[in-house]
Design an enzyme around this catalytic site. Structure first.
Site, PDB file in Angstrom:
ATOM      1  N   LEU A 163       0.839  -1.197   0.000  1.00 25.35           N
ATOM      2  CA  LEU A 163       0.000   0.000   0.000  1.00 25.35           C
ATOM      3  C   LEU A 163       0.873   1.245   0.000  1.00 25.35           C
ATOM      4  CD1 LEU A 163      -2.967  -0.843   2.365  1.00 25.35           C
ATOM      5  CD2 LEU A 163      -2.456  -1.608   0.063  1.00 25.35           C
ATOM      6  N   GLY A 214       0.984  -5.316   1.128  1.00 27.09           N
ATOM      7  CA  GLY A 214       0.012  -5.298   0.028  1.00 27.09           C
ATOM      8  C   GLY A 214       0.563  -5.923  -1.249  1.00 27.09           C
ATOM      9  N   ASN A 246       3.852  -8.184   6.474  1.00 29.42           N
ATOM     10  CA  ASN A 246       4.693  -7.701   7.568  1.00 29.42           C
ATOM     11  C   ASN A 246       4.064  -6.544   8.338  1.00 29.42           C
ATOM     12  OD1 ASN A 246       5.049  -6.263   5.075  1.00 29.42           O
ATOM     13  ND2 ASN A 246       6.587  -5.063   6.116  1.00 29.42           N
ATOM     14  N   GLU A 247       2.740  -6.400   8.249  1.00 33.13           N
ATOM     15  CA  GLU A 247       2.082  -5.229   8.825  1.00 33.13           C
ATOM     16  C   GLU A 247       2.442  -4.976  10.281  1.00 33.13           C
ATOM     17  OE1 GLU A 247       0.770  -7.147   6.612  1.00 33.13           O
ATOM     18  OE2 GLU A 247      -0.375  -5.960   5.182  1.00 33.13           O
TER      19      GLU A 247
HETATM   20  C1  LIG Z   1      -8.050  -3.217  13.373  1.00 34.59           C
HETATM   21  C2  LIG Z   1      -7.593  -3.076  11.963  1.00 34.59           C
HETATM   22  C3  LIG Z   1      -8.560  -2.316  11.162  1.00 34.59           C
HETATM   23  C4  LIG Z   1      -8.286  -1.855  10.006  1.00 34.59           C
HETATM   24  C5  LIG Z   1      -6.945  -1.985   9.413  1.00 34.59           C
HETATM   25  C6  LIG Z   1      -6.337  -0.665   9.258  1.00 34.59           C
HETATM   26  C7  LIG Z   1      -5.152  -0.433   8.747  1.00 34.59           C
HETATM   27  C8  LIG Z   1      -4.238  -1.451   8.427  1.00 34.59           C
HETATM   28  C9  LIG Z   1      -4.218  -1.764   6.976  1.00 34.59           C
HETATM   29  C10 LIG Z   1      -2.882  -1.914   6.598  1.00 34.59           C
HETATM   30  C11 LIG Z   1      -2.538  -2.866   5.521  1.00 34.59           C
HETATM   31  C12 LIG Z   1      -1.239  -2.387   5.022  1.00 34.59           C
HETATM   32  C13 LIG Z   1      -0.652  -2.903   4.002  1.00 34.59           C
HETATM   33  C14 LIG Z   1       0.585  -2.324   3.411  1.00 34.59           C
HETATM   34  O1  LIG Z   1       0.949  -2.696   2.330  1.00 34.59           O
HETATM   35  S1  LIG Z   1       1.431  -1.069   4.239  1.00 34.59           S
HETATM   36  C15 LIG Z   1       2.903  -0.796   3.291  1.00 34.59           C
HETATM   37  C16 LIG Z   1       3.905  -1.803   3.667  1.00 34.59           C
HETATM   38  N1  LIG Z   1       5.068  -1.720   2.824  1.00 34.59           N
HETATM   39  C17 LIG Z   1       6.254  -1.528   3.312  1.00 34.59           C
HETATM   40  O2  LIG Z   1       6.428  -1.411   4.499  1.00 34.59           O
HETATM   41  C18 LIG Z   1       7.372  -1.453   2.330  1.00 34.59           C
HETATM   42  C19 LIG Z   1       8.265  -0.325   2.661  1.00 34.59           C
HETATM   43  N2  LIG Z   1       9.300  -0.239   1.663  1.00 34.59           N
HETATM   44  C20 LIG Z   1      10.432  -0.970   1.708  1.00 34.59           C
HETATM   45  O3  LIG Z   1      10.668  -1.788   2.548  1.00 34.59           O
HETATM   46  C21 LIG Z   1      11.410  -0.678   0.617  1.00 34.59           C
HETATM   47  O4  LIG Z   1      11.086   0.565   0.062  1.00 34.59           O
HETATM   48  C22 LIG Z   1      11.412  -1.731  -0.504  1.00 34.59           C
HETATM   49  C23 LIG Z   1      10.028  -1.984  -1.080  1.00 34.59           C
HETATM   50  C24 LIG Z   1      12.022  -3.048  -0.011  1.00 34.59           C
HETATM   51  C25 LIG Z   1      12.314  -1.185  -1.650  1.00 34.59           C
HETATM   52  O5  LIG Z   1      13.555  -0.805  -1.141  1.00 34.59           O
HETATM   53  P1  LIG Z   1      14.473   0.195  -1.984  1.00 34.59           P
HETATM   54  O6  LIG Z   1      14.544  -0.243  -3.373  1.00 34.59           O
HETATM   55  O7  LIG Z   1      15.739   0.324  -1.238  1.00 34.59           O
HETATM   56  O8  LIG Z   1      13.669   1.556  -2.046  1.00 34.59           O
HETATM   57  P2  LIG Z   1      13.572   2.644  -0.900  1.00 34.59           P
HETATM   58  O9  LIG Z   1      13.270   2.019   0.396  1.00 34.59           O
HETATM   59  O10 LIG Z   1      14.784   3.524  -0.960  1.00 34.59           O
HETATM   60  O11 LIG Z   1      12.293   3.462  -1.339  1.00 34.59           O
HETATM   61  C26 LIG Z   1      12.306   4.308  -2.488  1.00 34.59           C
HETATM   62  C27 LIG Z   1      11.267   5.371  -2.320  1.00 34.59           C
HETATM   63  O12 LIG Z   1       9.994   4.752  -2.240  1.00 34.59           O
HETATM   64  C28 LIG Z   1       9.320   5.170  -1.053  1.00 34.59           C
HETATM   65  N3  LIG Z   1       8.479   4.051  -0.577  1.00 34.59           N
HETATM   66  C29 LIG Z   1       8.873   2.815  -0.280  1.00 34.59           C
HETATM   67  N4  LIG Z   1       7.837   2.047   0.088  1.00 34.59           N
HETATM   68  C30 LIG Z   1       6.753   2.852   0.016  1.00 34.59           C
HETATM   69  C31 LIG Z   1       5.369   2.647   0.263  1.00 34.59           C
HETATM   70  N5  LIG Z   1       4.867   1.454   0.663  1.00 34.59           N
HETATM   71  N6  LIG Z   1       4.527   3.672   0.097  1.00 34.59           N
HETATM   72  C32 LIG Z   1       4.994   4.896  -0.311  1.00 34.59           C
HETATM   73  N7  LIG Z   1       6.304   5.151  -0.574  1.00 34.59           N
HETATM   74  C33 LIG Z   1       7.162   4.151  -0.413  1.00 34.59           C
HETATM   75  C34 LIG Z   1      10.443   5.513  -0.098  1.00 34.59           C
HETATM   76  O13 LIG Z   1       9.986   6.388   0.877  1.00 34.59           O
HETATM   77  C35 LIG Z   1      11.425   6.168  -1.039  1.00 34.59           C
HETATM   78  O14 LIG Z   1      10.950   7.479  -1.289  1.00 34.59           O
HETATM   79  P3  LIG Z   1      11.927   8.674  -1.689  1.00 34.59           P
HETATM   80  O15 LIG Z   1      11.044   9.874  -1.731  1.00 34.59           O
HETATM   81  O16 LIG Z   1      12.953   8.741  -0.609  1.00 34.59           O
HETATM   82  O17 LIG Z   1      12.516   8.286  -3.015  1.00 34.59           O
END
Ligand SMILES: CC/C=C\C/C=C\CCCC/C=C/C(=O)SCCNC(=O)CCNC(=O)[C@H](O)C(C)(C)COP(=O)(O)OP(=O)(O)OC[C@H]1O[C@@H](n2cnc3c(N)ncnc32)[C@H](O)[C@@H]1OP(=O)(O)O
Length: 303
Positions: free
Chosen positions: A109, A154, A178-179
């Site tokens: 997400l 997601g 991994n939430e």
């Molecule tokens: C009681 C419950 C009731 C209701 C539920 C309520 C809520 C819960 C629902 C939640 C369900 C959630 C699901 C999800 O998917 S949450 C998102 C989880 N994802 C992550 O945590 C991934 C995070 N990202 C990473 O680990 C790395 O970015 C990744 C994917 C391994 C890639 O690594 P890398 O190539 O090194 O890239 P960077 O980390 O340097 O990232 C580049 C750039 O992208 C931005 N970014 C990364 N991930 C996200 C993201 N998920 N969303 C938005 N932006 C993201 C990061 O900030 C960098 O940005 P920049 O501006 O610095 O270029």
């Protein structure tokens, strides 16, 4: 560097810069406008390229939402539209879902859709995610995920919603729900989708611990069905597709529906309540702060 997994992903900065330039240039799919394998024209939107092959009835659907294929509102919407379009074309029986970005399948997400916005936006966003899941999970088409990069949260849900998963063998290509590592809770339908794939006990452990599996572990636990050398993932997905398409459509489709309908119905019957849960959960100060801190860490880790 992959923050969650504690793994480094090789510098893709140059590729990203190039991708951003392409993005800015738009005309996203002009380079592909020549068409798919059998003269069928490629089509798509800014973030989803579809390469249809009318001869085989298989379309390759590629995600392209730089830098990490996060599931933004736009990407969710474009995915639903592309899927619907293929479903309505009688020629097509199968989709290979993959990424057009090196090293990333989908980062899950889009955290920027979940931070600092208003409740109406959160509701719209969650509804779009529900819509994509309901359609992908229940589509009559065979969908095979060719997972050519990391797919946390997601991103993992997307893959789990397909009929079969092939993962490229690279230790950086982690996959899992991994939430809990973010201090949030996977919604019940994420959990159900994983249970239907790997069973209750394995899901409980994976969800509570927020496990992100490397390829060998993902195969062992059943999160993916096949691990192949990098570069062979799309070919392997196409080979697997041959087996799935050898089954008469009506029998396979009815069986798919029989296996998945109850899970999808569970969300359908409480869709509005699920949206309200999400909105009120995200509207909590503590959750907003936690997500902001997490996003900031992601942004700063390069520095
Ligand atoms: C009681 C419950 C009731 C209701 C539920 C309520 C809520 C819960 C629902 C939640 C369900 C959630 C699901 C999800 O998917 S949450 C998102 C989880 N994802 C992550 O945590 C991934 C995070 N990202 C990473 O680990 C790395 O970015 C990744 C994917 C391994 C890639 O690594 P890398 O190539 O090194 O890239 P960077 O980390 O340097 O990232 C580049 C750039 O992208 C931005 N970014 C990364 N991930 C996200 C993201 N998920 N969303 C938005 N932006 C993201 C990061 O900030 C960098 O940005 P920049 O501006 O610095 O270029």
């Amino acid at each position: 560097m992959a923050l969650l997994a504690g793994l480094r992903v090789p510098a893709r900065s140059l590729l990203r810069a190039g991708a951003r330039l392409r993005d800015a240039a738009l005309g996203r799919w002009e380079r592909a406008a020549g068409g798919g394998g059998d003269g069928a024209r490629s089509f798509g939107s800014q973030r989803v390229l579809v390469e249809p092959d009318a001869a085989t009835g298989v379309a390759v659907m590629k995600l392209w939402n730089p830098p990490v294929n996060s599931l933004s509102l736009d990407l969710l919407t474009e995915l639903v539209i592309s899927l619907e379009k293929l479903e309505n074309e009688k020629t097509f029986r199968g989709i290979i879902l993959t990424s057009d970005l090196p090293g990333i399948f989908s980062a899950g997400l889009d955290l920027t859709e979940m931070c600092g916005r208003n409740p109406a936006h959160y509701a719209e966003y969650w509804k779009a995610l529900q819509e994509l899941w309901l359609r992908l999970y229940q589509t009559h088409l065979v969908v095979i995920a060719a997972i050519n990069g990391a797919s946390p949260a997601g991103g993992c849900l997307l893959a789990l919603s397909c009929d079969y998963r092939v993962l490229a063998d690279n230790p950086k290509f982690i996959i899992g729900l991994n939430e809990t590592l973010l201090g949030i809770v996977a919604p019940f339908w994420f959990k159900d989708t994983m249970i239907n794939t790997i069973g209750h006990r394995a899901t409980e452990r994976a969800l509570q611990l927020g496990l992100l599996f490397r390829p060998a572990e993902a195969l062992q636990v059943g999160v993916v069905d096949q691990v192949v050398p990098e570069g062979q993932v799309q070919g392997a997905a196409l080979s697997a597709m041959t087996q799935w398409l050898a089954i008469p459509d009506h029998a396979r489709q009815l069986t798919k529906s029989m296996m998945r309908k109850a899970t999808a119905d569970r969300l359908l019957t409480q869709r509005e309540a699920d949206i309200q849960n999400f909105v009120s959960f995200l509207s909590r100060d503590s959750i907003q702060k936690a997500l902001q801190v997490y996003l900031e860490k992601l942004r700063q880790k390069k520095g």
